[in-house]
Design a protein around this motif. Structure first.
Motif, PDB file in Angstrom:
ATOM      1  N   ASN A  71       0.803  -1.220   0.000  1.00 35.92           N
ATOM      2  CA  ASN A  71       0.000   0.000   0.000  1.00 35.92           C
ATOM      3  C   ASN A  71       0.840   1.276   0.000  1.00 35.92           C
ATOM      4  O   ASN A  71       0.309   2.359   0.202  1.00 35.92           O
ATOM      5  CB  ASN A  71      -0.948  -0.043   1.190  1.00 35.92           C
ATOM      6  CG  ASN A  71      -1.911  -1.209   1.060  1.00 35.92           C
ATOM      7  OD1 ASN A  71      -2.693  -1.251   0.114  1.00 35.92           O
ATOM      8  ND2 ASN A  71      -1.816  -2.180   1.965  1.00 35.92           N
ATOM      9  N   LEU A 100      -5.094   6.980   4.651  1.00 39.94           N
ATOM     10  CA  LEU A 100      -5.346   6.077   3.522  1.00 39.94           C
ATOM     11  C   LEU A 100      -4.431   4.854   3.562  1.00 39.94           C
ATOM     12  O   LEU A 100      -4.874   3.722   3.329  1.00 39.94           O
ATOM     13  CB  LEU A 100      -5.166   6.842   2.198  1.00 39.94           C
ATOM     14  CG  LEU A 100      -5.460   6.044   0.928  1.00 39.94           C
ATOM     15  CD1 LEU A 100      -6.897   5.529   0.907  1.00 39.94           C
ATOM     16  CD2 LEU A 100      -5.202   6.902  -0.311  1.00 39.94           C
ATOM     17  N   LEU A 141      -5.886   1.120   4.023  1.00 39.55           N
ATOM     18  CA  LEU A 141      -5.718   0.084   2.996  1.00 39.55           C
ATOM     19  C   LEU A 141      -5.090  -1.167   3.623  1.00 39.55           C
ATOM     20  O   LEU A 141      -5.541  -2.298   3.366  1.00 39.55           O
ATOM     21  CB  LEU A 141      -4.847   0.616   1.853  1.00 39.55           C
ATOM     22  CG  LEU A 141      -5.566   1.541   0.870  1.00 39.55           C
ATOM     23  CD1 LEU A 141      -4.571   2.332   0.036  1.00 39.55           C
ATOM     24  CD2 LEU A 141      -6.497   0.731  -0.052  1.00 39.55           C
ATOM     25  N   VAL A 154     -10.479   0.398   3.752  1.00 35.48           N
ATOM     26  CA  VAL A 154     -10.809   1.069   2.491  1.00 35.48           C
ATOM     27  C   VAL A 154     -10.690   0.044   1.364  1.00 35.48           C
ATOM     28  O   VAL A 154      -9.729  -0.725   1.320  1.00 35.48           O
ATOM     29  CB  VAL A 154      -9.855   2.261   2.235  1.00 35.48           C
ATOM     30  CG1 VAL A 154      -9.995   2.769   0.807  1.00 35.48           C
ATOM     31  CG2 VAL A 154     -10.132   3.387   3.214  1.00 35.48           C
ATOM     32  N   THR A 212     -11.880   1.241  -4.888  1.00 37.35           N
ATOM     33  CA  THR A 212     -12.309   2.621  -4.638  1.00 37.35           C
ATOM     34  C   THR A 212     -11.098   3.539  -4.509  1.00 37.35           C
ATOM     35  O   THR A 212     -11.073   4.643  -5.065  1.00 37.35           O
ATOM     36  CB  THR A 212     -13.139   2.678  -3.342  1.00 37.35           C
ATOM     37  OG1 THR A 212     -14.209   1.750  -3.447  1.00 37.35           O
ATOM     38  CG2 THR A 212     -13.689   4.077  -3.099  1.00 37.35           C
ATOM     39  N   ALA A 213     -10.094   3.068  -3.783  1.00 40.42           N
ATOM     40  CA  ALA A 213      -8.904   3.895  -3.553  1.00 40.42           C
ATOM     41  C   ALA A 213      -8.201   4.213  -4.869  1.00 40.42           C
ATOM     42  O   ALA A 213      -7.781   5.349  -5.090  1.00 40.42           O
ATOM     43  CB  ALA A 213      -7.940   3.190  -2.598  1.00 40.42           C
ATOM     44  N   LEU A 272      -9.604   7.273  -6.505  1.00 39.94           N
ATOM     45  CA  LEU A 272      -9.567   8.593  -5.857  1.00 39.94           C
ATOM     46  C   LEU A 272      -8.765   9.542  -6.736  1.00 39.94           C
ATOM     47  O   LEU A 272      -7.770   9.153  -7.336  1.00 39.94           O
ATOM     48  CB  LEU A 272      -8.910   8.487  -4.478  1.00 39.94           C
ATOM     49  CG  LEU A 272      -9.685   7.704  -3.421  1.00 39.94           C
ATOM     50  CD1 LEU A 272      -8.804   7.489  -2.185  1.00 39.94           C
ATOM     51  CD2 LEU A 272     -10.969   8.429  -3.047  1.00 39.94           C
ATOM     52  N   SER A 292     -15.075  10.202   4.703  1.00 47.71           N
ATOM     53  CA  SER A 292     -14.449   9.287   5.662  1.00 47.71           C
ATOM     54  C   SER A 292     -15.115   9.477   7.016  1.00 47.71           C
ATOM     55  O   SER A 292     -15.517  10.595   7.352  1.00 47.71           O
ATOM     56  CB  SER A 292     -12.948   9.552   5.784  1.00 47.71           C
ATOM     57  OG  SER A 292     -12.714  10.818   6.355  1.00 47.71           O
TER      58      SER A 292
END
Lengths: 404, 404
Positions: free
Chosen positions: A54, A130, A134, A139, A143-144, A147, A317
């Protein structure tokens, strides 16, 4: 290297000369410079470094997997024109504490890991913590990847630009299984320690908090010729909503802030087509938080309807209340007290990676005194002696937790 | 070439494909493309073209200096995501009217000049009607050279980048001495002509109007940890000021708009350091305008003081009430009536270059019907038949004024 030497090396990276604040946004050149500093420093201390799936950085003293590791560290990214301490203090203190333990001849019975989580502030892609979210699966990686930053660059594109594979993003149970506890050191973002005359404190919990985007959509028109009753000006319900947020926070004993707004097209002589605003709300408990956000939303809807404007709400969030592991907290308080470094216990309204990890492993935090309480601003400051006290406290805690 | 052909050539230049609006900011590539279109079109009509000391474009039918010329035209620049008509309609109609007069065998007794004034909207450098104000001496050239766009590029640098010498900026009495009257055609930016069922109207006057920048300076802090009573959040007095502007306009029968705002640092989780806002205010007379601005300023100061915030006010531009030359207006109304094109007389809240020139030469304006009244937005529109009626009316007026 001493704390002061490590600190001095990191200090110039990503600093804006005009404001004196930091713009260390994830996956930018400034971020790359901070990452290079992390690798260089860890290597100099004889630690092995790694970047996880990540994008979070890790430096290991000992081999992961032998025993549950004690994790410390924080983050290196900043809010726009943020201060030097929020995040970096925890990473620099972690390295300095390890250097001190090594100089003292300490030999850890468990691995010690220093982490630097990516995009903790959410300043580029809008989702706070974030990297740790992750990691823990809070999350969704698909979707991430979608962003986008203010220039419409996706996280996936930004990671690829930095040579990372966004396809690897996602929950990392293998890594988490190696971690036994988390101790994040952070500058205090209020002035409770100053009021208590203490250099270092221990976290009790984190207020539930969240971020909501409010999109007001009106009709763009000429400011000089459109009669007032014909207008559908989104700036008006936006302004009423800003005031309602403050009133709701006062009434309910919470915090609410609108710190980011974008009016389009943004011409002085045109009625706006849209106003986008971000609400940050925090409260002592989840019900109060919901009450504040509900009050704000009610006003936004009522005032939008009054002005013929559409309004939409997006929850970007939300972090529920975090109560840190009480056994770990009590142990940290006890070992600091026994070492002649008594540390009071305090709650905070700020989110942290340790709060995200607390859902998976025992976690705690050390706070270092902030004499003015100013944070997320260039004037953020901690005295050198308090930073040294933070390093000493962290070394004491790591020696206790990793010593058996 | 017909109006429709000329219009079709100009239409794609500087259009943003995403919004459908125009971004024709002065001294940019889009502006250069519009200027090239102007020169090409004028040359095609057999007109001689020139760029004056202040960057305004001119196309001459006949030799300047022989007799006082009749000037028409408008501007080619746009607000952010503006419509196609505001400005360009006057320039295209001027060329089309000249083409029509030429086809009809008309021979002007006085020169006719088509002007395209630069930076009429003030969208890049913040001062509306900058080109005509420099021409008439209403703006100091040294001040103008220092104006900066949002990227901190000065007007002087932007002009040099476009191959123009900013050292030549300033009042141009030689040029003004050649002009006998001004007739600017413009799309209406309201819906009075639609209400009156008329294709074309004649301007009576322009409301006094101005633009003020309000700078609220607070203290940047962390949104999650700074207690409400410790905050100095500039967003709060800003929001109260937006609502006060609307209330003052309603109470006094005026217009007031905040369409541009910038909060710094602009992070969702930080209390703002500063909020910059722009107030656009217009009123039927100078005293009412002063009353509206005074009301807004009182609220801004009171609310700033309440929140521990500093506030400063800068008057960026103010244009007093303009009453167009009544003899010229009556003559235009009479000649249009005699030609079977009756045109009602109406006032407007929008500023125009003709209003600036009205201080030096007899000036008037023709308005073309805007069925929805929408302006400064991509949806701005005029029907082709109304555009043709505008060209016919302008040709009629030019033939009258330049025919003797």
């Amino acid at each position: 290297m001493s704390f002061a030497e490590l600190w001095a090396e990191l200090l110039p990276l990503g600093r804006d000369e005009r404001t004196g604040g930091y713009r260390r946004y994830s996956w930018t050149d400034a971020d790359a410079a901070c990452r290079a500093w992390f690798a260089r420093t860890a290597t100099g201390l004889g630690l092995r470094t790694d970047c996880d799936r990540n994008g979070n950085l890790w430096a290991w003293w000992g081999w992961p997997g032998e025993h549950a590791a004690i994790m410390t560290g924080s983050h290196l990214d900043s809010v726009p024109d943020g201060g030097a301490y929020d995040g970096p203090l925890g990473v620099v203190s972690a390295f300095a504490a390890i250097g001190r333990l090594r100089d003292d001849g300490f030999r850890p019975a468990r691995p010690i890991a220093v982490a630097a989580f990516t995009e903790e502030e959410g300043a580029r892609f809008g989702v706070a913590c974030l990297g740790s979210r992750l990691l823990t699966g809070a999350v969704d990686p698909a979707t991430a990847r979608q962003l986008r930053d203010r220039d419409e660059v996706s996280l996936a594109a930004a990671m690829r630009g930095a040579g990372r594979d966004p396809g690897l993003l996602g929950r990392d149970d293998d890594l988490l299984a190696n971690l036994g506890a988390c101790v994040e050191l952070h500058i205090e973002q209020g002035s409770m320690l100053a009021d208590l005359d203490a250099a270092v404190g221990v976290a009790d919990g984190i207020w539930p908090h969240g971020r909501w985007r409010l999109d007001f959509t009106g009709r763009p028109d000429h400011a000089g010729t459109t009669r007032l009753p014909d207008r559908r000006d989104p700036m008006l319900p936006f302004a009423a909503t800003v005031l309602a947020a403050r009133a709701a926070a006062e009434e309910r004993g919470a915090l609410a802030t609108v710190g980011k707004v974008a009016a389009e097209p943004g011409a002085a002589n045109a009625i706006s087509a849209t106003v986008h605003a971000w609400l940050d709300a925090r409260a002592p408990d989840d019900a109060t938080l919901a009450g504040v956000v509900g009050d704000v939303w009610t006003t936004a809807q009522q005032q939008a309807a009054r002005h013929g404007v559409q309004v939409a709400r997006t929850q970007e969030s939300v972090t529920p209340a975090v109560t840190f592991d009480s056994r770990l907290r009590d142990r940290v308080v006890a070992v600091l007290g026994a070492a002649g470094r008594p540390a009071p216990v305090l709650a905070t309204g700020a989110g942290h990676d340790a709060g995200v990890l607390a859902g998976r492993i025992p976690a705690t935090m050390l706070f270092v005194r902030n004499p003015t309480g100013v944070s997320h601003a260039p004037a953020e400051h901690a005295e050198p002696a308090d930073c040294e006290a933070g390093v000493a406290a962290l070394a004491t805690v790591l020696a206790d937790l990793a010593g058996q």
